[in-house]
Design an enzyme around this catalytic site. Structure first.
Site, PDB file in Angstrom:
ATOM      1  N   GLY A  28       0.806  -1.222   0.000  1.00  0.00           N
ATOM      2  CA  GLY A  28       0.000   0.000   0.000  1.00  0.00           C
ATOM      3  C   GLY A  28       0.835   1.265   0.000  1.00  0.00           C
ATOM      4  O   GLY A  28       2.029   1.246  -0.247  1.00  0.00           O
ATOM      5  N   GLU A  32       3.957   5.904  -8.056  1.00  0.00           N
ATOM      6  CA  GLU A  32       4.099   5.578  -9.488  1.00  0.00           C
ATOM      7  C   GLU A  32       4.819   4.247  -9.724  1.00  0.00           C
ATOM      8  O   GLU A  32       4.599   3.605 -10.750  1.00  0.00           O
ATOM      9  CB  GLU A  32       4.846   6.697 -10.216  1.00  0.00           C
ATOM     10  CG  GLU A  32       3.956   7.724 -10.874  1.00  0.00           C
ATOM     11  CD  GLU A  32       2.941   7.120 -11.865  1.00  0.00           C
ATOM     12  OE1 GLU A  32       3.362   6.360 -12.763  1.00  0.00           O
ATOM     13  OE2 GLU A  32       1.749   7.407 -11.733  1.00  0.00           O
ATOM     14  N   HIS A  34       4.481   1.465  -7.917  1.00  0.00           N
ATOM     15  CA  HIS A  34       3.429   0.445  -7.835  1.00  0.00           C
ATOM     16  C   HIS A  34       2.517   0.518  -9.057  1.00  0.00           C
ATOM     17  O   HIS A  34       2.114  -0.506  -9.612  1.00  0.00           O
ATOM     18  CB  HIS A  34       2.551   0.672  -6.594  1.00  0.00           C
ATOM     19  CG  HIS A  34       3.268   0.599  -5.291  1.00  0.00           C
ATOM     20  ND1 HIS A  34       3.474   1.700  -4.498  1.00  0.00           N
ATOM     21  CD2 HIS A  34       3.813  -0.446  -4.620  1.00  0.00           C
ATOM     22  CE1 HIS A  34       4.102   1.336  -3.396  1.00  0.00           C
ATOM     23  NE2 HIS A  34       4.334   0.046  -3.442  1.00  0.00           N
ATOM     24  N   VAL A 173      11.092   2.659 -10.998  1.00  0.00           N
ATOM     25  CA  VAL A 173      10.644   4.017 -11.341  1.00  0.00           C
ATOM     26  C   VAL A 173      11.328   4.984 -10.369  1.00  0.00           C
ATOM     27  O   VAL A 173      11.333   4.756  -9.155  1.00  0.00           O
ATOM     28  CB  VAL A 173       9.107   4.132 -11.235  1.00  0.00           C
ATOM     29  CG1 VAL A 173       8.646   5.553 -11.534  1.00  0.00           C
ATOM     30  CG2 VAL A 173       8.437   3.142 -12.181  1.00  0.00           C
ATOM     31  N   SER A 182       9.713   5.140  -3.268  1.00  0.00           N
ATOM     32  CA  SER A 182       9.494   4.184  -2.189  1.00  0.00           C
ATOM     33  C   SER A 182       8.488   4.791  -1.230  1.00  0.00           C
ATOM     34  O   SER A 182       8.502   6.009  -0.993  1.00  0.00           O
ATOM     35  CB  SER A 182      10.806   3.924  -1.443  1.00  0.00           C
ATOM     36  OG  SER A 182      10.543   3.321  -0.185  1.00  0.00           O
ATOM     37  N   SER A 183       7.638   3.938  -0.663  1.00  0.00           N
ATOM     38  CA  SER A 183       6.673   4.429   0.330  1.00  0.00           C
ATOM     39  C   SER A 183       7.399   5.058   1.509  1.00  0.00           C
ATOM     40  O   SER A 183       6.857   5.921   2.197  1.00  0.00           O
ATOM     41  CB  SER A 183       5.793   3.276   0.823  1.00  0.00           C
ATOM     42  OG  SER A 183       5.237   2.593  -0.270  1.00  0.00           O
TER      43      SER A 183
END
Ligand code: AMP
Length: 283
Positions: A28, A32, A34, A173, A182-183
């Site tokens: 979650g 971009e 993901h 990306v 990265s989250s």
């Protein structure tokens, strides 16, 4: 788009679905990176399913699990706009009920790099990916090169357990300054964020050095270290140059770099740990 929080409900639906299914596993807080995976899954399959689950079994440290960013509402809006068909977002108690006791271990490939600093991490990853593949029976499952070792571990598991799913690895990306999306990037302070592209610069230094003819693995590693050490906010955990399939460090016997190699890094900025890698073809 239909969202499932109950795996039992999904299990009732799955046998009635026809055509190929593309699976995108995520934790979650989508970006971009993901969405590049979900676009491929939507384009290349009849149906697509995105899994959103912050998997406690792959976090060694409870604080990192707690701090992991979450925004389900925004994630669902992005996936709906991306024409994803199904989302599975189960609570941890559904994925791992109290009587759960099966763990999947990919032996040697789980030990170096991320595995060395995060014991049990890839057992958590392999277990949850095996569970997702069992539940969804996808024709293809999409992963990002950003987590290079994860791709290698998952490919090995799928081959060893004779799973019929094809593993598709998609390019990393990056932001315009080279930082891999990265989250975890949202947890960087503005100062750390300005320093973080040093990972990409270090990997580029490895690429350039090999392109210029360097074949001594230690020299290439030292070049990455020199770039990282010049950034005071960056604390390097590892700077590796390894065979891209076996993950064995290059040059431990001969000093030579050959075949396809993976340059990879783990670097801390305060509490935030970032990883990145590039694959390099050596002729
Ligand atoms: P995560 O939510 O971090 O577990 O990531 C879910 C999937 O997205 C994994 O296969 C990641 O490798 C992939 N991914 C994460 N960041 C990127 C990125 N910047 N580019 C491409 N794929 C990514």
């Amino acid at each position: 788009m239909k969202v499932f929080t109950s795996l039992e409900e999904w299990k009732r639906l799955r046998p009635g679905l026809t055509g190929s299914l593309g699976l995108v596993p995520t934790m979650g807080f989508l970006h971009e990176g993901h969405l590049s995976l979900t676009r491929r899954a939507v384009a290349e399959n009849d149906l697509s399913v995105v899994w959103i689950f912050v998997n406690p079994k792959q976090f060694g440290d409870g604080a990192d699990l707690e701090a992991y960013p979450r925004d389900m509402e925004r994630d669902l809006a992005l996936l709906e706009a991306g024409r994803v068909d199904y989302v599975l977002a189960p609570p941890a108690g559904e994925v791992y009920p109290p009587d759960f006791q099966t763990l999947v271990t990919v032996e040697a490939l789980s030990k170096p790099l991320e595995g060395a600093g995060r014991p049990g991490h890839f057992q958590g990853v392999a277990t949850v990916v095996a569970k997702m593949i069992s539940l969804t029976q996808p024709a293809r499952a999409y992963f990002g090169q950003k987590d290079g070792q994860q791709c290698v571990v998952v490919r090995r598991m799928v081959a060893d357990l004779s799973m019929l799913t094809e593993i598709v690895v998609c390019p990393t990306v990056r932001d315009a300054d080279g930082l891999a999306l990265s989250s975890r990037n949202v947890r960087l302070t503005p100062e750390q964020r300005r320093a973080a592209p040093v990972l990409h610069r270090a990997l580029s230094a490895a690429q350039e050095s090999i392109a210029a003819g360097e074949r001594n693995a230690d020299t290439v590693r030292l070049k990455m270290r020199a770039v990282l050490d010049a950034e005071p906010l960056a604390h390097t955990e590892y700077a590796s140059l390894a065979d891209a399939e076996s993950l064995e460090e290059c040059g431990t016997e001969t000093g030579a770099v050959t075949g396809t190699v993976m340059a990879s890094l783990a670097v801390r900025f305060g509490e935030v740990r970032l990883i990145d890698n590039v694959l390099i073809e050596v002729d």
